[in-house]
Design a protein around this motif. Structure first.
Motif, PDB file in Angstrom:
ATOM      1  N   TYR A 160      -7.240  18.574  -2.076  1.00 34.15           N
ATOM      2  CA  TYR A 160      -7.855  17.262  -2.162  1.00 34.15           C
ATOM      3  C   TYR A 160      -9.029  17.294  -3.127  1.00 34.15           C
ATOM      4  O   TYR A 160      -9.798  18.263  -3.168  1.00 34.15           O
ATOM      5  N   VAL A 161      -9.145  16.206  -3.886  1.00 29.64           N
ATOM      6  CA  VAL A 161     -10.295  16.063  -4.772  1.00 29.64           C
ATOM      7  C   VAL A 161     -11.288  15.096  -4.128  1.00 29.64           C
ATOM      8  O   VAL A 161     -11.071  14.586  -3.022  1.00 29.64           O
ATOM      9  N   ARG A 162     -12.354  14.825  -4.832  1.00 34.38           N
ATOM     10  CA  ARG A 162     -13.430  14.028  -4.251  1.00 34.38           C
ATOM     11  C   ARG A 162     -12.966  12.641  -3.833  1.00 34.38           C
ATOM     12  O   ARG A 162     -13.316  12.156  -2.766  1.00 34.38           O
ATOM     13  N   ALA A 179       0.827  -1.209   0.000  1.00 39.30           N
ATOM     14  CA  ALA A 179       0.000   0.000   0.000  1.00 39.30           C
ATOM     15  C   ALA A 179       0.860   1.257   0.000  1.00 39.30           C
ATOM     16  O   ALA A 179       0.583   2.222  -0.736  1.00 39.30           O
ATOM     17  N   PHE A 180       1.930   1.273   0.797  1.00 40.76           N
ATOM     18  CA  PHE A 180       2.815   2.442   0.818  1.00 40.76           C
ATOM     19  C   PHE A 180       3.456   2.660  -0.552  1.00 40.76           C
ATOM     20  O   PHE A 180       3.575   3.804  -1.017  1.00 40.76           O
ATOM     21  N   GLY A 181       3.893   1.581  -1.182  1.00 40.04           N
ATOM     22  CA  GLY A 181       4.515   1.712  -2.489  1.00 40.04           C
ATOM     23  C   GLY A 181       3.567   2.253  -3.542  1.00 40.04           C
ATOM     24  O   GLY A 181       3.923   3.131  -4.341  1.00 40.04           O
ATOM     25  N   LEU A 182       2.343   1.744  -3.565  1.00 39.34           N
ATOM     26  CA  LEU A 182       1.360   2.237  -4.535  1.00 39.34           C
ATOM     27  C   LEU A 182       1.015   3.694  -4.272  1.00 39.34           C
ATOM     28  O   LEU A 182       0.821   4.477  -5.216  1.00 39.34           O
ATOM     29  N   LEU A 183       0.939   4.061  -2.999  1.00 41.89           N
ATOM     30  CA  LEU A 183       0.637   5.455  -2.666  1.00 41.89           C
ATOM     31  C   LEU A 183       1.728   6.393  -3.165  1.00 41.89           C
ATOM     32  O   LEU A 183       1.441   7.424  -3.795  1.00 41.89           O
ATOM     33  N   VAL A 184       2.988   6.059  -2.914  1.00 44.03           N
ATOM     34  CA  VAL A 184       4.089   6.921  -3.345  1.00 44.03           C
ATOM     35  C   VAL A 184       4.180   6.963  -4.871  1.00 44.03           C
ATOM     36  O   VAL A 184       4.400   8.029  -5.463  1.00 44.03           O
ATOM     37  N   GLU A 185       3.988   5.822  -5.515  1.00 42.54           N
ATOM     38  CA  GLU A 185       4.128   5.734  -6.967  1.00 42.54           C
ATOM     39  C   GLU A 185       3.033   6.498  -7.695  1.00 42.54           C
ATOM     40  O   GLU A 185       3.285   7.119  -8.734  1.00 42.54           O
ATOM     41  N   ARG A 186       1.820   6.468  -7.164  1.00 36.86           N
ATOM     42  CA  ARG A 186       0.665   7.030  -7.886  1.00 36.86           C
ATOM     43  C   ARG A 186       0.028   8.207  -7.159  1.00 36.86           C
ATOM     44  O   ARG A 186      -1.156   8.486  -7.355  1.00 36.86           O
ATOM     45  N   ARG A 187       0.791   8.914  -6.348  1.00 40.18           N
ATOM     46  CA  ARG A 187       0.176   9.995  -5.572  1.00 40.18           C
ATOM     47  C   ARG A 187      -0.193  11.198  -6.435  1.00 40.18           C
ATOM     48  O   ARG A 187      -1.009  12.026  -6.022  1.00 40.18           O
ATOM     49  N   GLU A 188       0.419  11.322  -7.608  1.00 35.87           N
ATOM     50  CA  GLU A 188       0.079  12.435  -8.488  1.00 35.87           C
ATOM     51  C   GLU A 188      -1.098  12.085  -9.399  1.00 35.87           C
ATOM     52  O   GLU A 188      -1.957  12.924  -9.656  1.00 35.87           O
ATOM     53  N   GLN A 189      -1.132  10.863  -9.906  1.00 37.51           N
ATOM     54  CA  GLN A 189      -2.221  10.398 -10.762  1.00 37.51           C
ATOM     55  C   GLN A 189      -2.873   9.211 -10.073  1.00 37.51           C
ATOM     56  O   GLN A 189      -2.456   8.069 -10.250  1.00 37.51           O
ATOM     57  N   ARG A 190      -3.893   9.496  -9.314  1.00 41.50           N
ATOM     58  CA  ARG A 190      -4.409   8.488  -8.381  1.00 41.50           C
ATOM     59  C   ARG A 190      -5.300   7.453  -9.066  1.00 41.50           C
ATOM     60  O   ARG A 190      -5.200   6.278  -8.786  1.00 41.50           O
ATOM     61  N   GLY A 191      -6.197   7.863  -9.928  1.00 41.23           N
ATOM     62  CA  GLY A 191      -7.064   6.905 -10.604  1.00 41.23           C
ATOM     63  C   GLY A 191      -7.862   6.055  -9.624  1.00 41.23           C
ATOM     64  O   GLY A 191      -8.520   6.558  -8.706  1.00 41.23           O
ATOM     65  N   MET A 192      -7.759   4.717  -9.788  1.00 41.94           N
ATOM     66  CA  MET A 192      -8.472   3.785  -8.919  1.00 41.94           C
ATOM     67  C   MET A 192      -7.629   3.329  -7.731  1.00 41.94           C
ATOM     68  O   MET A 192      -8.074   2.496  -6.941  1.00 41.94           O
ATOM     69  N   ILE A 193      -6.424   3.870  -7.598  1.00 42.38           N
ATOM     70  CA  ILE A 193      -5.543   3.436  -6.523  1.00 42.38           C
ATOM     71  C   ILE A 193      -6.157   3.641  -5.135  1.00 42.38           C
ATOM     72  O   ILE A 193      -6.038   2.764  -4.266  1.00 42.38           O
ATOM     73  N   PRO A 194      -6.830   4.766  -4.840  1.00 44.04           N
ATOM     74  CA  PRO A 194      -7.415   4.910  -3.498  1.00 44.04           C
ATOM     75  C   PRO A 194      -8.381   3.793  -3.134  1.00 44.04           C
ATOM     76  O   PRO A 194      -8.418   3.361  -1.967  1.00 44.04           O
ATOM     77  N   ILE A 213     -13.173  10.723  -0.149  1.00 43.58           N
ATOM     78  CA  ILE A 213     -13.823   9.410  -0.010  1.00 43.58           C
ATOM     79  C   ILE A 213     -12.876   8.426   0.672  1.00 43.58           C
ATOM     80  O   ILE A 213     -13.263   7.690   1.596  1.00 43.58           O
ATOM     81  N   PHE A 214     -11.614   8.406   0.223  1.00 48.02           N
ATOM     82  CA  PHE A 214     -10.644   7.486   0.825  1.00 48.02           C
ATOM     83  C   PHE A 214     -10.449   7.778   2.307  1.00 48.02           C
ATOM     84  O   PHE A 214     -10.476   6.863   3.143  1.00 48.02           O
ATOM     85  N   LEU A 215     -10.214   9.033   2.645  1.00 49.94           N
ATOM     86  CA  LEU A 215      -9.952   9.378   4.037  1.00 49.94           C
ATOM     87  C   LEU A 215     -11.160   9.093   4.918  1.00 49.94           C
ATOM     88  O   LEU A 215     -11.016   8.593   6.046  1.00 49.94           O
ATOM     89  N   THR A 216     -12.363   9.375   4.422  1.00 46.00           N
ATOM     90  CA  THR A 216     -13.568   9.146   5.226  1.00 46.00           C
ATOM     91  C   THR A 216     -13.806   7.661   5.463  1.00 46.00           C
ATOM     92  O   THR A 216     -14.029   7.218   6.606  1.00 46.00           O
ATOM     93  N   ILE A 217     -13.740   6.870   4.385  1.00 47.05           N
ATOM     94  CA  ILE A 217     -13.957   5.428   4.532  1.00 47.05           C
ATOM     95  C   ILE A 217     -12.827   4.808   5.351  1.00 47.05           C
ATOM     96  O   ILE A 217     -13.046   3.912   6.178  1.00 47.05           O
ATOM     97  N   GLY A 218     -11.584   5.277   5.152  1.00 48.20           N
ATOM     98  CA  GLY A 218     -10.459   4.738   5.907  1.00 48.20           C
ATOM     99  C   GLY A 218     -10.598   4.970   7.390  1.00 48.20           C
ATOM    100  O   GLY A 218     -10.372   4.060   8.202  1.00 48.20           O
ATOM    101  N   VAL A 219     -10.978   6.180   7.761  1.00 54.10           N
ATOM    102  CA  VAL A 219     -11.203   6.464   9.190  1.00 54.10           C
ATOM    103  C   VAL A 219     -12.343   5.605   9.722  1.00 54.10           C
ATOM    104  O   VAL A 219     -12.293   5.102  10.854  1.00 54.10           O
ATOM    105  N   GLY A 220     -13.385   5.404   8.904  1.00 54.12           N
ATOM    106  CA  GLY A 220     -14.492   4.554   9.332  1.00 54.12           C
ATOM    107  C   GLY A 220     -14.065   3.110   9.552  1.00 54.12           C
ATOM    108  O   GLY A 220     -14.507   2.462  10.510  1.00 54.12           O
TER     109      GLY A 220
END
Length: 713
Positions: free
Chosen positions: A277-279, A226-241, A283-290
């Motif tokens: 932050y975009v939509r 998860a850390f690797g995917l986050l660092v690699e795709r943090r600029e172009q997130r797509g479906m990664i979140p 969504i990721f942060l809200t669901i993750g905290v949940g």
């Protein structure tokens, strides 16, 4: 035609091969030393130009394949040679969670209800022994529900419990390799990431590390991915979140330590993604905290199965400060192997500082963020009070921090090579043209080259030491606690009519193995410590007793090594002809001596390759207080049983009792476990002694496996 006859321009690869052949040409070495060094530097320079010109994907794939091969080596080998999985105490505890999820998900089976009554009172008294408190957690605490559910699904494919555990272990090792490699590549690129992966793969970690693949470090593998995917795709997130949410849910359910990694993922996401932050970010942060909140709240909502660790202080000697100091004293043993490549802790610190200063800005921020985060977790874990294993939590959090340090080392090594080699090549070229063109930069190039050579020596030392440690650990893991187990022996726990009386257990490993094969519907009594009188009140309904087999190493087979041999003492004259269960190929010498070591009788037995067989000894010269000495003269022969009479009529593979219980026999030998000091075994075949009971006689029904089953008479 002229164009067709014109020689083709050599490719970069062709020039690389030509330079390599020039280096290994034996005609080079009689030349003077500067010429040799110059050729070596030009070869290294061509390698560096190749690195700069290519993306490094192939090199990275090779390094990843090496890491996967290491993990398969340390997991597949033991799985092929053992009956029980490695570390049976942990393995059986995890598998018990799966059996509970299938047979009684609310933990209301007959055996579990008995154990709940016996052990629940212990949780209210912190002064009782720590093993008794931990017994409650081992039976009831399910802190790995995701792992248990996955194992239950694999069981539907027809796999046994032990096969299921081995499959998950191998897949978990591969997942750790992939997760670590992707994280390293995202932090420092393909070339440096590949070097870091090799160094990390050859690091032997104290504790679970990367050798014993259990749910906790499987969870780490998911976190690193998860850390690797986050660092690699943090600029172009797509479906990664959304994929990160799946990984987060898996981490939270796979092991309780996943909560730390899930929080780390949330904080890293919030710090690394592009603002605003975009939509999809919200969504990721809200669901993750949940998800994290649900994982904390669910254990308080669901009473059964038990999903949370009861907060009960385990007793330990001394004060809390003593426990913290014990963690600090243990820390160097855990950290030391990660400092081999840097030739010490000072070099380790220097490498981190240089990497932090030389990394590009877009790589520096993620590296420093994770370094500070896991460094803080390691520091905070030193305050954890553990009465069993000092620095237990520190050892777990050190593994991802060690990967970050490997990334820093690989980056500095590659950077030093890119600086030192071209400068030294230029220096030598200037020297060939004349001393006046060398300039005054010899100190700078010399220091850069010394740094490079020092790091190369450290890396080679790390590889050599690490490879030896990994091979040694694989041998040790394969042989340690290598027990035999026969599932059909569980039927002996029941009477002839199929009913199951109360079973008295003295070891949790034996009890858990029986639970996996259907004994959870029996009434049980578990005695973690202390001797019990079966004639006393509360034990009248005990029908069977199960305990640890004293002859359990090497799957119950004793090596008749010529250096030590086996000594068998007979307190009384055997009632019949003694029989030995032997296997292997070679010649065994047996010798009967008296108290003054005088030989009474001796002979040799030739053993041919094939199934184990019972071989009879001549008992005509035997009398009380004699000693039998067994050694191998040639080849290698193992002994798996001693019986006094009536054994030859029962084939070895179907004889449920192999050792002379209640015959006044004592056996002494040295168990052979590679790379581990195992004390000499002195075994008196007294069932009541090993079961830790008294008051009623016992008759052994089955002693083939690591658990002995006896009936109460």
């Amino acid at each position: 035609m002229d164009r067709l006859l014109r020689p083709a321009c050599p490719s970069r690869f062709d020039r690389f091969v030509a330079r390599s052949q020039d280096i290994v040409d034996m005609r080079v070495w009689p030349m003077n030393l500067p010429v040799v060094i110059g050729k070596l530097l030009r070869f290294a320079s061509s390698v560096l130009r190749t690195i700069e010109a290519q993306s490094g994907n192939r090199f990275f794939a090779i390094c990843l394949g090496f890491f996967v091969a290491v993990e398969v080596f340390v997991t597949l080998g033991p799985a092929l040679h053992r009956v029980l999985p490695v570390e049976p105490d942990d393995a059986l505890t995890y598998l018990l969670r799966t059996a509970q999820m299938v047979e009684c998900p609310r933990q209301d089976c007959v055996a579990l209800e008995d154990l709940r009554v016996q052990l629940s009172a212990v949780m209210d008294d912190p002064q009782l022994a720590a093993p008794v408190q931990e017994a409650y957690w081992h039976v009831f605490l399910n802190h790995v529900p995701g792992y248990s559910l996955t194992a239950a699904v694999l069981r539907t494919l027809g796999l046994s419990f032990f096969q299921t555990y081995n499959v998950l272990t191998i897949l978990g090792g591969i997942a750790i390799a992939v997760g670590a490699a992707i994280w390293a590549r995202a932090l420092v690129g393909a070339w440096a990431g590949g070097i870091a992966v090799v160094l990390f793969a050859l690091t032997y970690f104290v504790g679970h590390g990367l050798i014993w693949i259990v749910p906790s470090n499987m969870t780490l593998g998911m976190a690193m991915l998860a850390f690797g995917l986050l660092v690699e795709r943090r600029e172009q997130r797509g479906m990664i979140p959304f994929f990160l949410l799946v990984l987060m849910a898996a981490m939270l359910s796979w092991h309780s330590i996943g909560r730390f990694y899930a929080v780390a993922l949330l904080l890293s996401y919030a710090a690394l993604v592009r603002r605003p932050y975009v939509r999809v970010d919200w969504i990721f942060l809200t669901i993750g905290v949940g998800l994290v909140g649900a994982s904390e709240a669910l254990p308080y909502v669901i009473e059964r199965p038990l999903l949370r660790m009861p907060i009960v202080p385990l007793p330990f000697e001394g004060t809390a400060l003593d426990a913290v100091l014990a963690n600090v004293r243990e820390m160097p043993r855990i950290v030391a192997r990660s400092a081999i490549a840097t030739l010490g802790y000072g070099g380790l610190v220097a490498v981190v500082v240089i990497a932090a200063l030389t990394l590009p800005r877009w790589r520096r921020w993620p590296f420093l963020l994770f370094l500070a985060g896991f460094g803080g977790l390691c520091a905070a874990s030193l305050l954890h009070l553990s009465p069993r294993i000092p620095a237990e939590i520190f050892a777990r959090f050190w593994v991802p921090l060690a990967l970050l340090l490997s990334c820093a080392f690989a980056w500095v090594l590659l950077s030093a090579a890119k600086v030192a080699v071209p400068l030294m090549e230029t220096y030598l070229a200037a020297g060939a043209a004349g001393p006046e063109k060398r300039g005054d930069s010899i100190l700078r190039e010399g220091l850069a080259l010394l740094l490079l050579l020092g790091m190369l020596c450290g890396a080679m030392l790390h590889v050599i030491v690490g490879a030896y440690a990994i091979v040694r650990a694989e041998r040790m893991v394969s042989a340690r606690d290598d027990f035999a187990y026969f599932p059909d022996s569980v039927t002996l726990l029941r009477d002839s009519d199929g009913r199951c009386g109360r079973i008295f257990y003295s070891r949790k490993e034996v009890m858990f193995a029986h639970f996996l094969d259907g004994a959870m519907d029996c009434r049980v009594y578990w005695n973690p410590s202390g001797k019990r009188d079966l004639a006393g009140s509360g034990f009248a309904d005990v029908r069977r007793v199960a305990f640890f087999n004293p002859v359990r190493h090497n799957q119950g087979w004793v090596d008749l090594a010529p250096s030590s041999g086996v000594v068998v003492d007979f307190e009384r004259t055997p009632t019949g002809s003694p029989y030995l269960l032997l296997r292997g190929r070679g010649e065994v010498e047996w010798k009967l001596v008296d108290a003054k070591e005088r030989t009474i009788a001796k002979d040799r037995i030739a053993i041919e390759e094939g199934p184990a067989t019972w071989r009879q000894l001549d008992a005509s010269a035997w009398r009380p207080q004699l000693r039998l000495i067994l050694t191998t003269r040639t080849g290698r022969v193992e002994m798996g049983g001693i019986r006094i009479a009536g054994t030859a009529a029962v084939p070895a593979d179907r004889n449920p009792v192999r050792w002379p219980w209640g015959e006044g026999v004592r056996m002494k030998y040295f168990p052979r476990v590679p790379h581990q000091d195992v004390p000499a075994a002195d075994i008196a075949f007294d069932a009541a002694l090993w079961a830790n009971v008294s008051g009623r006689p016992l008759r052994v029904l089955d002693d083939r496996g690591f658990g002995v089953i006896a009936t109460v008479q």
